[in-house]
Scaffold this motif. Structure first.
Motif, PDB file in Angstrom:
ATOM      1  N   THR A 250       4.339   9.844  -9.555  1.00  0.00           N
ATOM      2  CA  THR A 250       4.185   9.797 -11.261  1.00  0.00           C
ATOM      3  C   THR A 250       3.189  10.796 -11.454  1.00  0.00           C
ATOM      4  N   ALA A 251       2.161  11.351 -10.577  1.00  0.00           N
ATOM      5  CA  ALA A 251       1.337  12.527 -10.753  1.00  0.00           C
ATOM      6  C   ALA A 251       2.127  13.698 -10.978  1.00  0.00           C
TER       7      ALA A 251
ATOM      8  N   ILE B 124       1.599  10.890   0.958  1.00  0.00           N
ATOM      9  CA  ILE B 124       0.210   9.994   0.726  1.00  0.00           C
ATOM     10  C   ILE B 124       0.807   8.560   1.320  1.00  0.00           C
TER      11      ILE B 124
ATOM     12  N   ILE C  19       6.413  -2.983  -6.263  1.00  0.00           N
ATOM     13  CA  ILE C  19       5.122  -3.220  -6.136  1.00  0.00           C
ATOM     14  C   ILE C  19       4.725  -4.611  -6.391  1.00  0.00           C
TER      15      ILE C  19
ATOM     16  N   MET D 292      10.731   4.760 -13.412  1.00  0.00           N
ATOM     17  CA  MET D 292       9.406   4.306 -13.194  1.00  0.00           C
ATOM     18  C   MET D 292       9.465   2.678 -13.075  1.00  0.00           C
TER      19      MET D 292
ATOM     20  N   GLY E  47       7.960   0.093  -9.688  1.00  0.00           N
ATOM     21  CA  GLY E  47       7.259  -0.856 -10.449  1.00  0.00           C
ATOM     22  C   GLY E  47       7.408  -2.266 -10.033  1.00  0.00           C
TER      23      GLY E  47
ATOM     24  N   SER F 179       2.486   1.893  -3.735  1.00  0.00           N
ATOM     25  CA  SER F 179       1.640   2.221  -4.357  1.00  0.00           C
ATOM     26  C   SER F 179       1.245   3.609  -4.226  1.00  0.00           C
ATOM     27  N   GLY F 180       0.954   4.101  -3.223  1.00  0.00           N
ATOM     28  CA  GLY F 180       0.443   5.315  -2.726  1.00  0.00           C
ATOM     29  C   GLY F 180       1.563   6.411  -3.292  1.00  0.00           C
TER      30      GLY F 180
ATOM     31  N   PHE G 250       4.223   5.833  -5.209  1.00  0.00           N
ATOM     32  CA  PHE G 250       4.382   5.488  -6.807  1.00  0.00           C
ATOM     33  C   PHE G 250       3.406   6.499  -7.517  1.00  0.00           C
ATOM     34  N   ILE G 251       1.979   6.495  -7.191  1.00  0.00           N
ATOM     35  CA  ILE G 251       1.160   7.119  -8.041  1.00  0.00           C
ATOM     36  C   ILE G 251       1.161   8.760  -7.669  1.00  0.00           C
ATOM     37  N   THR G 252       1.681   8.840  -6.696  1.00  0.00           N
ATOM     38  CA  THR G 252       1.532  10.470  -6.222  1.00  0.00           C
ATOM     39  C   THR G 252       2.935  11.043  -6.907  1.00  0.00           C
TER      40      THR G 252
ATOM     41  N   LEU H 189       0.832  -1.185   0.043  1.00  0.00           N
ATOM     42  CA  LEU H 189      -0.058   0.095   0.034  1.00  0.00           C
ATOM     43  C   LEU H 189       0.691   1.186  -0.074  1.00  0.00           C
TER      44      LEU H 189
END
Lengths: 551, 565
Positions: A44-45, A283, A68, A61, A65, A37-38, A40-42, A34
């Motif tokens: 990347t955003a 995050i 995860i 990236m 990845g 993942s949190g 990572f997407i923040t 978790l």
């Protein structure tokens, strides 16, 4: 319960530790999945937004990845391994509990043992042993693994943001300990009460159904149901109380965790604004609590069975008997050649005289006869040592008065007793015959089977001596079971043989033939035979007869 | 009657459905609050994701996000309350259902033929009443509401995710039906293994109890050490067999774990790559930190209800088994017993009527079934004020005759008339009377509920018990029953007889009332029997010479000879 805790730790400390390790690995993989993942997407955003704004940045990236994917896999694998490993441990523990209990029960005096071993008592025994599972799978592994997780996460966290790590460690430790403590304290008494009410209900129902003839004919069945109805009501109240307490604790815990989550959300976002931590880190911290909350939430339901387990452990404690034979005072017997029996005021045995005296000599047969209810089986129990004598009765073995009330250590090697009821153990025929005689020769078994006219039957069985008898096996007729029990005795070399209705379920002709065939074996021993009346196969001229009678 | 597994299952589930319907309202409320809790959960994560985007991506100040913060706070803090309500209603329903079934079962026993009940194992009946009913709890308090929530909650989440990004929704939608599919495959594998080892497992599982129950003989045969080793060995073999099955069976929950983890990982990577701009097809461009984060957090929540349901699955299995037993107990087949219609219709009448009664037997044949007739061609008539003595060898049907007179078994042929026919009560003393584990007072009150202390003391003194009880025991407060050792069989017999004297009915039936008594106490009982004749017709089964001599009518079951004095 301490006793069982200690037993587990003492015998399986390494298995328990490895089990905890797997549980910890499962927990940490879930939390890490978790968090990463949190993050990572923040990340990347933010990177995506930067690229859109035409700012050149480098962002890898692929490492996160694969991280995860790794945690997703490690969580699944460790979860599966943990469950398999810990169930294996539980089954090992059950074996340990059984052996421990078995040796405790084996220390019980025989007379007490006989009262206890009905099917209902046995049912309770298994239920109680099963209840002890909780000690490992609820009270040891999850909390210790959770503790380890808290420490690991806090240490890792302290490298990023020390204040937050400190707060998290304190909050999680506080929540874990206070929840365990509160759950035990507030539910264990209700849990015990529910279980004792269930027990009471059971006793009441049996009593009610026992009286069904009288209650029906007097037409008071309905009235007598009242006390059971009362117990049902009480049980309902107690269960509601236990449920309410558990529920309240659960919602307090949930509330505490949610409140903490709110604080964490505001804190980390403010910290991001103050540039203490980065956005992805902010995050990530919230996601960490997502994983940890799920683990902490289950603490209440894990510990709410404490009362039930305590109740079970308490009942098993009542089976603890100090060893039957006191090492220092134990006596051993030589060959028994003569017993003087002096029974004074034994209530259950009915005779013309108040006191019963007789002498048994090697090579002699005593036939005790009496109608049912005159105490034949009670006398057989006394003679074979299954029930203890009262204080004024004595046996004088080989002319010496025994001073110790204890049964000599080797008494059952010297005394063989054929009880009125047949006990066939679930196991093969050969096993049943050779119980306690691991080194007996097979020829001897067959010669005894021949004496008892069982050879033909055994040869006809699907697997001969290896045929399974008893529960989930071949069913015996009453006469066959009787002869199997008799065969067990004939394979031994006792000095005193007590036979209670030896040929029950066997026709008179066969009884006479068998008696004749076993006479040589009987001739060198003291023999007491209990029957309703003098059987035809006994030669009255050489046999002493003793009659029991209602006065 | 043999039941195929299919009907077994449907009988059980019909029973569960029927009782769930009775508490439908509470169970539905539980589901409703479960749904509300899911909505609160959605609000909580959506507002958090939104807040994260505003602060982290848009660089807005958190202090200014008052609306989002309050939605977050409200949903965070109400969710535990809603979950509590969900549990509360379900548990309430379960408690009511269990209490209700217990009462139904208790009343069922009241209208079941006592002879039938007596023939069953009381331990089995009691564990049905206690354990079987208790094992229904998990089904109603956990499984039933979760059954509904396992559908509603994922659909709710899925529609939100669909709104945010349909590719992610599709991913979840595809994985959802795969889970039950894999679980069924795994389940089948486990079942095959289970059957393969069924016999071995059954033998090993029963091993410990079997040896404990035979401990008595084991100790006497000197096989204690041998059996200890056996317990260790068989527990070990049992473990190995069980573990073989478990290795497969646990795969089913692993499938769930696997999909949950993989879904999170796949979504995280898809969302991450989309946000980074590495994926451009489909709705990837519309993803923001808000929608991405929301989807990521909702993914485990999507699988959670299914995981919970699979945890509760064994509750269902346990409840189905128990429900099937209970269904049979509550709907006994007709050939087992004739029901006691007259007892169900009237209220419990405990006052004795003074009206004289007459019993007339005409060509009566009796037996526990027509195939096992034990007495035929009995003709006699007796009325209040008479002593009818039945004697004969054991096994000739004396007790069966008493049971017929008591109405417990129907005549095989011929007629049995009791006038007045509204008589519903007999005072019966069976051969081995019922003694409760309670005080003497409670034992007396159980069958003579209106007796006063004074009456009890009078009757006990009439039977020569009072002095002994007062001097050596605690009078009426003496505890008797299984665990008492102080009283003899003869004393207990007289206490049982005292109940007849305290609450006689127009017909008194005594089976061997003097068998266990010494000379002196027999005299007390015989005297009391003679006094009973004033108010009742007394029927006695006995070998007692004195009673035989005093009989007004005697019936010998050896040769069916009836003699009237």
């Amino acid at each position: 319960m301490k006793f069982w805790f200690a037993l587990i730790i003492k015998n399986h400390i390494s298995r328990v530790s490895i089990g905890i390790l797997w549980a910890w690995l499962t927990m940490i993989s879930g939390v890490a999945l978790l968090m990463l993942s949190g993050w990572f997407i923040t990340a990347t955003a933010i990177a995506g937004a930067a690229i859109a704004a035409a700012i050149v940045i480098t962002f890898d990236m692929y490492v996160p990845g694969s991280g995860i994917r790794f945690f997703a896999l490690s969580r699944t694998i460790s979860r599966y391994t943990e469950r398999i490993y810990n169930h294996d441990t539980i089954l090992r523990l059950i074996a340990l509990f059984r052996v421990t209990l078995f040796s405790q029960i084996a220390n019980m005096p025989l007379s007490e043992l006989r009262q206890n071993t009905d099917s209902e008592w046995l049912g309770k025994l298994t239920a109680d042993i099963d209840a002890l599972d909780s000690i490992l799978i609820r009270y040891i592994i999850p909390p210790v693994a959770a503790l380890a997780l808290i420490l690991t996460v806090s240490i890792l966290l302290s490298t990023i943001w020390f204040e937050f790590a400190l707060y998290s460690a304190l909050f999680m430790l506080f929540t874990l300990t206070i929840t365990i403590q509160c759950t035990i304290r507030s539910t264990s008494s209700s849990g015990k009460r529910v279980n004792s009410l269930l027990n009471q209900l059971r006793v009441q129902v049996i009593e009610h159904l026992n009286g069904v003839l009288e209650l029906h004919s007097f037409n008071v069945m309905h009235r007598h149901q009242h006390s059971i109805n009362n117990s049902i009501e009480l049980l309902m109240l107690a269960q509601t109380k236990l449920n309410t307490k558990t529920m309240q604790l659960q919602s307090w815990l949930d509330w505490l965790l949610q409140l903490n989550l709110l604080i964490v959300v505001i804190w980390v976002l403010s910290a991001f604004a103050a540039a203490v931590i980065s956005g992805p880190q902010a995050i990530m911290l919230v996601m960490m609590y997502l994983g940890i909350n799920e683990i902490l939430q289950s603490v209440v339901s894990q510990f709410s069975t404490w009362g039930k387990t305590q109740f079970a452990a308490h009942r098993l404690d009542t089976l603890k008997y100090s060893p039957r034979v006191d090492e220092e005072n134990s006596t051993t017997l030589d060959t028994i050649t003569k017993i003087d029996v002096q029974l004074k005021g034994e209530q259950l045995i009915k005779s013309h005289e108040k006191d019963i005296f007789f002498t048994l000599n090697s090579g002699e047969i005593l036939n005790v006869i009496g109608q049912s209810g005159t105490g034949k089986s009670s006398l057989a129990d006394l003679l074979s040592g299954v029930t203890p004598l009262n204080n004024s009765s004595h046996y004088i073995v080989n002319g010496t008065l025994s001073t110790s009330p204890q049964i000599p250590e080797n008494w059952y090697q010297k005394v063989s007793y054929l009880e009125q009821s047949n006990t066939i153990l679930a196991g093969s025929l050969g096993y049943n015959l050779c119980l306690g005689l691991p080194e007996i020769a097979e020829e001897k078994v067959w010669s005894v089977l021949t004496q008892l006219e069982l050879t033909q039957w055994v040869n006809g069985l699907p697997e001969g001596l290896n045929t399974w008898l008893g529960e989930s096996g071949c069913q015996l007729s009453g006469g066959q079971a009787r002869r199997v029990c008799l065969a067990r005795l004939l394979l031994r070399e006792p000095d005193l043989v007590v036979l209670d209705e030896p040929f029950n379920g066997i026709d008179a002709m066969m009884a006479a033939r068998i008696w004749h065939q076993i006479c040589p074996w009987l001739s060198s021993r003291i023999v007491v035979v209990f029957t309703h009346e003098k059987p035809d196969y006994i030669d009255a001229s050489t046999t002493e007869i003793f009659e029991l009678k209602n006065t | 009657m043999s039941l195929s597994p299919r009907t077994t299952r449907s009988v059980g589930s019909d029973f569960l459905r029927y009782h769930a319907n009775a508490e439908r309202k509470a169970l539905m409320l539980s589901v409703l609050f479960g749904v509300l809790a899911s909505i609160a959960m959605l609000c909580q994560w959506l507002s958090f994701a939104m807040l994260a985007e505003k602060v982290i991506v848009d660089n807005l100040l958190i202090q200014e996000q008052f609306t989002l913060l309050s939605i977050l706070a409200i949903s965070l803090l109400t969710r535990p309350l809603l979950q509590k309500m969900q549990t509360q209603f379900a548990q309430q329903a379960s408690t009511h259902i269990r209490t209700n079934i217990r009462q139904i079962l208790l009343n069922q026993w009241r209208v079941t033929n006592p002879i039938t009940l007596k023939a069953m194992s009381l331990g089995a009946l009691a564990s049905q009443f206690v354990e079987d009913i208790e094992s229904l709890d998990g089904y109603f308090s956990r499984y039933w509401p979760q059954q509904a929530l396992a559908v509603i909650t994922p659909v709710l989440i899925l529609s939100v995710v669909f709104y945010l990004n349909w590719v992610c929704a599709l991913l979840l939608l595809i994985s959802a039906p795969l889970i039950p599919l894999f679980m069924i495959l795994v389940g089948m594998g486990a079942e095959t293994l289970n059957q393969k080892y069924a016999l071995q497992r059954q033998r090993l599982a029963g091993h410990f109890l079997n040896r404990v129950s035979a401990l008595n003989i084991i100790l006497r045969l000197g096989a204690q050490q041998e059996i200890m080793q056996e317990v260790i060995d068989s527990s070990d073999r049992y473990r190995q067999i069980i573990m073989r099955t478990l290795r497969i069976a646990f795969l089913s929950s692993t499938v769930l774990e696997f999909f949950t983890s993989v879904a999170i990982a796949a979504l995280a990577i898809y969302i991450g790559f989309s946000l980074y701009g590495a994926i451009t097809w489909g709705p990837a461009n519309s993803l923001s930190l808000f929608s991405g984060l929301a989807i990521l957090i909702l993914a485990p929540e999507f699988f959670q209800p299914l995981r919970t349901l699979s945890q509760f699955y064994h509750d269902r299995a346990a409840a189905l088994g128990a429900a099937h037993h209970l269904h049979d107990a509550l709907n006994p087949s007709d050939d087992l017993s004739h029901s006691f219609d007259y007892l169900t219709t009237q209220t419990s009448d405990t006052t004795s009527s003074s009206q004289p009664v007459t019993i007339t037997l005409h060509n009566l044949a009796i037996g526990y079934s027509s195939a096992t007739t034990c007495l035929t061609n009995i003709n006699l008539s007796a009325h209040t004020g008479q002593l009818l003595v039945i004697s004969g060898e054991s096994g000739t049907g004396k007790t069966a005759l008493i049971n017929t007179l008591a109405g417990f078994i129907l005549p095989v042929s011929g007629s049995l008339n009791i006038t007045p026919n509204e008589l519903t009560r007999h005072a019966l003393l069976p051969q081995s009377p019922w003694i409760k584990n309670a005080s003497i007072r409670d034992n007396l009150l159980a069958l003579a509920p209106h007796a006063t202390n004074l009456q009890m003391l009078n009757v006990l003194s009439k039977l020569g018990l009072l002095n002994e009880l007062n001097i050596n025991h605690y009078g009426l407060d003496t505890i008797i029953g299984e665990h008492s050792t102080g009283l003899s069989g003869g004393q207990l017999q007289r206490i049982a007889f005292a109940r007849i004297l305290l609450n006689p009915s127009p017909v008194v039936l005594l089976d061997e009332p003097t068998a266990k008594l010494d000379v002196q106490s027999r005299a007390y009982v015989i005297k009391a029997i003679n006094q009973l004749k004033n108010v009742a017709l007394v029927v006695v089964v006995t070998h007692d010479e004195t009673l035989l001599q005093q009989a007004d009518i005697s019936l010998n079951t050896d040769d069916h000879r009836v003699q009237a004095r």
